[in-house]
Design a protein around this motif. Structure first.
Motif, short mmCIF file in Angstrom:
data_model
loop_
_atom_site.label_atom_id
_atom_site.label_comp_id
_atom_site.label_asym_id
_atom_site.label_seq_id
_atom_site.Cartn_x
_atom_site.Cartn_y
_atom_site.Cartn_z
N TYR A 71 -11.25 13.49 16.71
CA TYR A 71 -10.37 14.56 17.17
C TYR A 71 -11.10 15.57 18.05
N ASP A 72 -12.41 15.42 18.23
CA ASP A 72 -13.11 16.20 19.24
C ASP A 72 -14.36 15.43 19.66
N ARG A 73 -15.17 16.02 20.54
CA ARG A 73 -16.29 15.29 21.12
C ARG A 73 -17.56 15.28 20.28
N ARG A 74 -17.63 15.96 19.18
CA ARG A 74 -18.89 16.13 18.43
C ARG A 74 -19.49 14.85 17.90
N PRO A 75 -19.03 13.83 17.45
CA PRO A 75 -17.63 13.58 17.18
C PRO A 75 -17.28 14.00 15.74
N ARG A 76 -16.10 14.45 15.60
CA ARG A 76 -15.50 14.71 14.30
C ARG A 76 -14.29 13.79 14.18
N TYR A 77 -13.97 13.46 12.94
CA TYR A 77 -12.92 12.48 12.72
C TYR A 77 -11.85 13.01 11.79
N GLU A 78 -10.66 12.46 11.99
CA GLU A 78 -9.60 12.65 11.02
C GLU A 78 -9.27 11.28 10.46
N TYR A 79 -8.65 11.28 9.32
CA TYR A 79 -8.34 10.04 8.61
C TYR A 79 -6.84 9.88 8.54
N VAL A 80 -6.37 8.69 8.85
CA VAL A 80 -4.93 8.41 8.84
C VAL A 80 -4.67 7.14 8.04
N LEU A 81 -3.53 7.11 7.40
CA LEU A 81 -3.13 5.93 6.65
C LEU A 81 -2.78 4.80 7.60
N THR A 82 -3.21 3.61 7.28
CA THR A 82 -2.76 2.42 7.98
C THR A 82 -1.44 1.99 7.33
N GLU A 83 -0.84 0.93 7.85
CA GLU A 83 0.36 0.39 7.21
C GLU A 83 0.05 -0.01 5.76
N LYS A 84 -1.09 -0.63 5.58
CA LYS A 84 -1.53 -1.04 4.25
C LYS A 84 -1.69 0.18 3.33
N GLY A 85 -2.25 1.25 3.86
CA GLY A 85 -2.42 2.49 3.09
C GLY A 85 -1.11 3.17 2.77
N THR A 86 -0.18 3.16 3.72
CA THR A 86 1.13 3.77 3.49
C THR A 86 1.86 3.04 2.37
N GLU A 87 1.72 1.72 2.30
CA GLU A 87 2.35 0.99 1.20
C GLU A 87 1.72 1.34 -0.14
N LEU A 88 0.44 1.72 -0.16
CA LEU A 88 -0.18 2.16 -1.41
C LEU A 88 0.41 3.48 -1.90
N ILE A 89 0.92 4.29 -0.98
CA ILE A 89 1.56 5.55 -1.39
C ILE A 89 2.77 5.24 -2.27
N ASP A 90 3.47 4.15 -1.99
CA ASP A 90 4.58 3.76 -2.85
C ASP A 90 4.10 3.57 -4.29
N LEU A 91 2.96 2.93 -4.46
CA LEU A 91 2.38 2.75 -5.78
C LEU A 91 2.06 4.10 -6.41
N LEU A 92 1.50 5.00 -5.63
CA LEU A 92 1.18 6.34 -6.15
C LEU A 92 2.44 7.09 -6.57
N MET A 93 3.54 6.88 -5.84
CA MET A 93 4.80 7.53 -6.21
C MET A 93 5.32 7.02 -7.56
N VAL A 94 5.09 5.75 -7.85
CA VAL A 94 5.45 5.22 -9.17
C VAL A 94 4.57 5.87 -10.23
N MET A 95 3.29 6.06 -9.94
CA MET A 95 2.39 6.75 -10.87
C MET A 95 2.85 8.19 -11.10
N VAL A 96 3.33 8.83 -10.05
CA VAL A 96 3.86 10.20 -10.18
C VAL A 96 5.00 10.24 -11.19
#
Length: 150
Positions: A71-96
């Motif tokens: 997200y900048d030239r230093r470099p610094r990074y941000e982290y984003v969910l992949t499709e595979k990661g987004t589907e894991l959120i469904d699992l976390l919602m069941v845990m919730v």
């Protein structure tokens, strides 16, 4: 001490635990999902050491659950969910749902979820993909699948 490699077991639960089975990974995924995408944000929210956070982020990237984007030239990074990661959120919602029912106490759930489609506060409800009926542990038989160990 060597960690057991659950990823080689002929069990989908074990293989999933190999990716997110230690306590920090689900919390990191939760934070990325709600918009805490930068290393310093994750570290501040979780109170996790830089070393452990780096190891967990690299593990989740290696397993295709998160992507790292500059997200900048230093470099610094941000982290984003992949499709595979987004589907894991469904699992976390069941845990919730389980945690809200059994562990929230008198105060009630710490977080509520508003469904985009209807605008209502709701929770996850497991249903059969074939008939749409509720699907819980007492409603299924477990049978060997094509990937079962011989």
């Amino acid at each position: 001490m060597q960690r057991t490699d659950f990823g080689t077991m002929a069990c989908s639960i074990a293989r999933t635990l190999n990716v997110i089975g230690e306590p920090w990974s689900p919390l990191i995924l939760r934070d990325v999902w709600v918009g805490l995408t930068r290393f310093d944000q994750l570290q501040a929210d979780l109170g996790i050491s830089r070393k452990v956070l780096t190891e967990r982020l690299n593990h989740l990237i290696d397993h295709g659950v998160l992507d790292r984007r500059p997200y900048d030239r230093r470099p610094r990074y941000e982290y984003v969910l992949t499709e595979k990661g987004t589907e894991l959120i469904d699992l976390l919602m069941v845990m919730v749902g389980w945690g809200d029912k059994w562990l929230a106490g008198e105060a009630g759930p710490p977080v509520l979820y508003r469904h985009h489609a209807c605008g209502e506060i709701s929770s996850v409800d497991l249903r059969c993909a074939h008939c749409g009926e509720p699907m819980h542990a007492d409603d299924v038989d477990v049978m060997a699948g094509p990937g079962a160990a011989v």
